[in-house]
Design a protein around this motif. Structure first.
Motif, short mmCIF file in Angstrom:
data_model
loop_
_atom_site.label_atom_id
_atom_site.label_comp_id
_atom_site.label_asym_id
_atom_site.label_seq_id
_atom_site.Cartn_x
_atom_site.Cartn_y
_atom_site.Cartn_z
N ARG A 36 15.28 10.21 -22.84
CA ARG A 36 14.90 11.21 -23.83
C ARG A 36 14.23 12.41 -23.16
NH1 ARG A 36 15.68 8.78 -28.59
NH2 ARG A 36 15.65 6.53 -28.64
N ILE A 37 14.15 13.48 -23.91
CA ILE A 37 13.55 14.71 -23.41
C ILE A 37 12.17 14.41 -22.80
CG2 ILE A 37 12.49 15.40 -25.60
CD1 ILE A 37 13.44 18.30 -24.82
N ASP A 38 11.90 15.03 -21.66
CA ASP A 38 10.65 14.92 -20.89
C ASP A 38 10.51 13.62 -20.11
OD1 ASP A 38 9.74 17.47 -21.56
OD2 ASP A 38 8.76 16.75 -23.39
N ASP A 39 11.46 12.67 -20.24
CA ASP A 39 11.40 11.48 -19.39
C ASP A 39 11.59 11.90 -17.94
OD1 ASP A 39 11.16 9.72 -21.52
OD2 ASP A 39 13.23 8.97 -21.41
N VAL A 40 11.00 11.15 -17.04
CA VAL A 40 11.30 11.27 -15.62
C VAL A 40 12.05 9.99 -15.26
CG1 VAL A 40 10.38 11.42 -13.27
CG2 VAL A 40 9.30 12.71 -15.13
N VAL A 41 13.30 10.17 -14.82
CA VAL A 41 14.14 9.04 -14.48
C VAL A 41 14.40 9.04 -12.98
CG1 VAL A 41 15.20 8.95 -16.77
CG2 VAL A 41 16.30 10.27 -14.96
N THR A 42 14.76 7.89 -12.46
CA THR A 42 15.08 7.75 -11.05
C THR A 42 16.55 7.40 -10.90
OG1 THR A 42 12.84 6.98 -10.58
CG2 THR A 42 14.53 6.52 -8.91
N VAL A 43 17.25 8.19 -10.09
CA VAL A 43 18.65 7.94 -9.77
C VAL A 43 18.68 7.19 -8.45
CG1 VAL A 43 20.92 8.95 -9.35
CG2 VAL A 43 19.33 10.08 -10.92
#
Length: 147
Positions: free
Chosen positions: A83-90
């Motif tokens: 969702r918006i503003d999440d910080v995700v790790t690829v």
């Protein structure tokens, strides 16, 4: 090796943090499914860059003859939304190396939660699009655990 913009190499491969912006989402603030392809591409590109195999270097012939990588096939499981503003790790890792292709395993996580799992087959091609063999120096660099 690390680079603030390119993420970091890990013992198993590569990690890149990405923030979800408004442009990545649909009207409800959920990441639009096609945007995950952008996140995965950034992860693959930065993985290669930190391994010393930048796309510009490939095309310039640094490893012998000029080559390029092209995605040949991709399987993606969309497990949970970001969702918006999440910080995700690829996360990107080499799963299998062949003479003319690479199989990469990628995941997108939010903390411990797995959002996306992908298997990506990448082919080695000439700048004109013809299949080619992988240069030995690249095989060495992409071996799991190689720095």
């Amino acid at each position: 090796m690390t680079d603030q913009l390119a993420g970091r190499l890990t013992p198993s491969g590569h990690e890149l943090q990405v923030r979800v912006y408004f442009e990545d989402t649909d009207f409800s603030g959920v990441v639009y499914h096609a945007r995950y392809l952008h996140f995965l591409e950034r992860g693959r590109s930065d993985f290669l860059r930190l391994k010393g195999i930048g796309h510009g270097e490939l095309l310039a012939g640094r490893f012998g003859t000029p080559i390029a990588f092209a995605v040949r096939h991709m399987d993606i499981d969309f497990l949970r939304p970001a969702r918006i503003d999440d910080v995700v790790t690829v996360e990107t890792r080499t799963q299998h190396l062949g003479g003319a292709r690479i199989l990469l395993a990628q995941r997108i996580t939010r903390g411990e939660e797995v959002l996306i799992e992908a298997k990506v087959k990448v082919a080695v091609i000439s700048p004109e699009g013809k299949p080619m063999r992988m240069p030995p120096a690249i095989l060495t660099q992409l071996e799991p655990g190689a720095d």
